[in-house]
Design a protein around this motif. Structure first.
Motif, PDB file in Angstrom:
ATOM      1  N   TYR A  12      42.034  12.928  36.906  1.00 13.70           N
ATOM      2  CA  TYR A  12      42.383  14.358  35.942  1.00 13.70           C
ATOM      3  C   TYR A  12      41.423  14.552  34.886  1.00 13.70           C
ATOM      4  CZ  TYR A  12      44.594  18.079  33.175  1.00 13.70           C
ATOM      5  OH  TYR A  12      44.824  19.142  32.574  1.00 13.70           O
ATOM      6  N   LEU A  19      39.348  22.355  38.124  1.00 13.42           N
ATOM      7  CA  LEU A  19      40.500  22.826  38.637  1.00 13.42           C
ATOM      8  C   LEU A  19      40.908  24.149  38.180  1.00 13.42           C
ATOM      9  CD1 LEU A  19      42.691  19.567  38.322  1.00 13.42           C
ATOM     10  CD2 LEU A  19      41.453  20.424  40.235  1.00 13.42           C
ATOM     11  N   LYS A  22      46.155  27.040  36.563  1.00 13.64           N
ATOM     12  CA  LYS A  22      47.504  26.709  37.092  1.00 13.64           C
ATOM     13  C   LYS A  22      47.238  25.029  37.610  1.00 13.64           C
ATOM     14  CE  LYS A  22      49.304  28.106  41.103  1.00 13.64           C
ATOM     15  NZ  LYS A  22      50.114  29.194  42.106  1.00 13.64           N
ATOM     16  N   GLN A  23      46.528  24.930  38.155  1.00 21.16           N
ATOM     17  CA  GLN A  23      46.583  23.305  38.826  1.00 21.16           C
ATOM     18  C   GLN A  23      46.448  22.422  37.569  1.00 21.16           C
ATOM     19  OE1 GLN A  23      42.706  23.715  41.014  1.00 21.16           O
ATOM     20  NE2 GLN A  23      43.713  23.320  42.960  1.00 21.16           N
ATOM     21  N   ARG A  24      45.559  22.680  36.516  1.00 20.74           N
ATOM     22  CA  ARG A  24      45.287  21.850  35.423  1.00 20.74           C
ATOM     23  C   ARG A  24      46.907  21.820  34.561  1.00 20.74           C
ATOM     24  NH1 ARG A  24      40.377  24.172  34.469  1.00 20.74           N
ATOM     25  NH2 ARG A  24      41.266  25.849  33.103  1.00 20.74           N
ATOM     26  N   TYR A  26      49.906  22.406  35.987  1.00 27.38           N
ATOM     27  CA  TYR A  26      50.838  21.631  36.739  1.00 27.38           C
ATOM     28  C   TYR A  26      50.497  20.199  36.455  1.00 27.38           C
ATOM     29  CZ  TYR A  26      52.785  25.730  39.176  1.00 27.38           C
ATOM     30  OH  TYR A  26      53.557  26.730  39.572  1.00 27.38           O
ATOM     31  N   ASN A  54      51.501  22.261  45.437  1.00 23.10           N
ATOM     32  CA  ASN A  54      50.405  22.430  44.412  1.00 23.10           C
ATOM     33  C   ASN A  54      49.830  21.057  43.785  1.00 23.10           C
ATOM     34  OD1 ASN A  54      48.995  22.976  41.786  1.00 23.10           O
ATOM     35  ND2 ASN A  54      49.114  25.086  42.612  1.00 23.10           N
ATOM     36  N   ILE A  55      51.144  20.216  43.433  1.00 22.72           N
ATOM     37  CA  ILE A  55      50.511  19.042  42.897  1.00 22.72           C
ATOM     38  C   ILE A  55      49.830  18.286  44.012  1.00 22.72           C
ATOM     39  CG2 ILE A  55      51.493  17.040  41.930  1.00 22.72           C
ATOM     40  CD1 ILE A  55      53.348  18.695  40.390  1.00 22.72           C
ATOM     41  N   ARG A  57      48.393  19.270  46.710  1.00 24.83           N
ATOM     42  CA  ARG A  57      46.982  19.707  47.125  1.00 24.83           C
ATOM     43  C   ARG A  57      45.996  19.258  45.898  1.00 24.83           C
ATOM     44  NH1 ARG A  57      49.915  24.235  48.447  1.00 24.83           N
ATOM     45  NH2 ARG A  57      49.163  25.338  46.743  1.00 24.83           N
ATOM     46  N   THR A  58      46.348  19.493  44.776  1.00 26.69           N
ATOM     47  CA  THR A  58      45.566  19.159  43.562  1.00 26.69           C
ATOM     48  C   THR A  58      45.193  17.497  43.759  1.00 26.69           C
ATOM     49  OG1 THR A  58      46.525  20.971  42.431  1.00 26.69           O
ATOM     50  CG2 THR A  58      45.218  19.413  41.344  1.00 26.69           C
TER      51      THR A  58
END
Length: 110
Positions: A12, A19, A22-24, A26, A54-55, A57-58
């Protein structure tokens, strides 16, 4: 689990700019702030499953970025080499302050 969390935190750190916001958010809440899926879902008014998906996938995206760019792997290699270099200097050149100063400058770049 702790090893995965540590790895995800590093990935991360290296790739967060790639990202979406929203991805950041979450990932930050889940991995850095230790929120549960339910807490994140409640805050964003979505289902727990939506947060989970979402998590996941990220996480896959971060692993894919690492597979291609190797920033974390190279960071780990540099860290190990710097440690070996410091040990070598301490054993062979303990009084060379300039040499140790140069190594410390290298460490600051990490």
């Amino acid at each position: 689990m702790l090893e995965k969390t540590t790895r995800m935190n590093y990935l991360y750190d290296f790739y967060q700019s790639l990202l979406t916001p929203k991805q950041r958010n979450y990932m930050s809440l889940y991995y850095l702030d230790d929120y549960s899926l339910g807490e994140i879902a409640e805050e964003y008014e979505v289902s727990r499953q939506a947060v989970y998906d979402n998590i996941k996938r990220t996480e896959a995206m971060l692993e894919d970025y690492e597979q291609k760019l190797l920033l974390f792997q190279k960071f780990q290699q540099r860290h190990k080499l710097l440690h070996r270099l410091k040990t070598h200097i301490a054993e062979r050149y303990p009084n060379d302050e300039e040499l140790m100063g140069l190594v410390m400058e290298l460490e600051k770049l990490e």
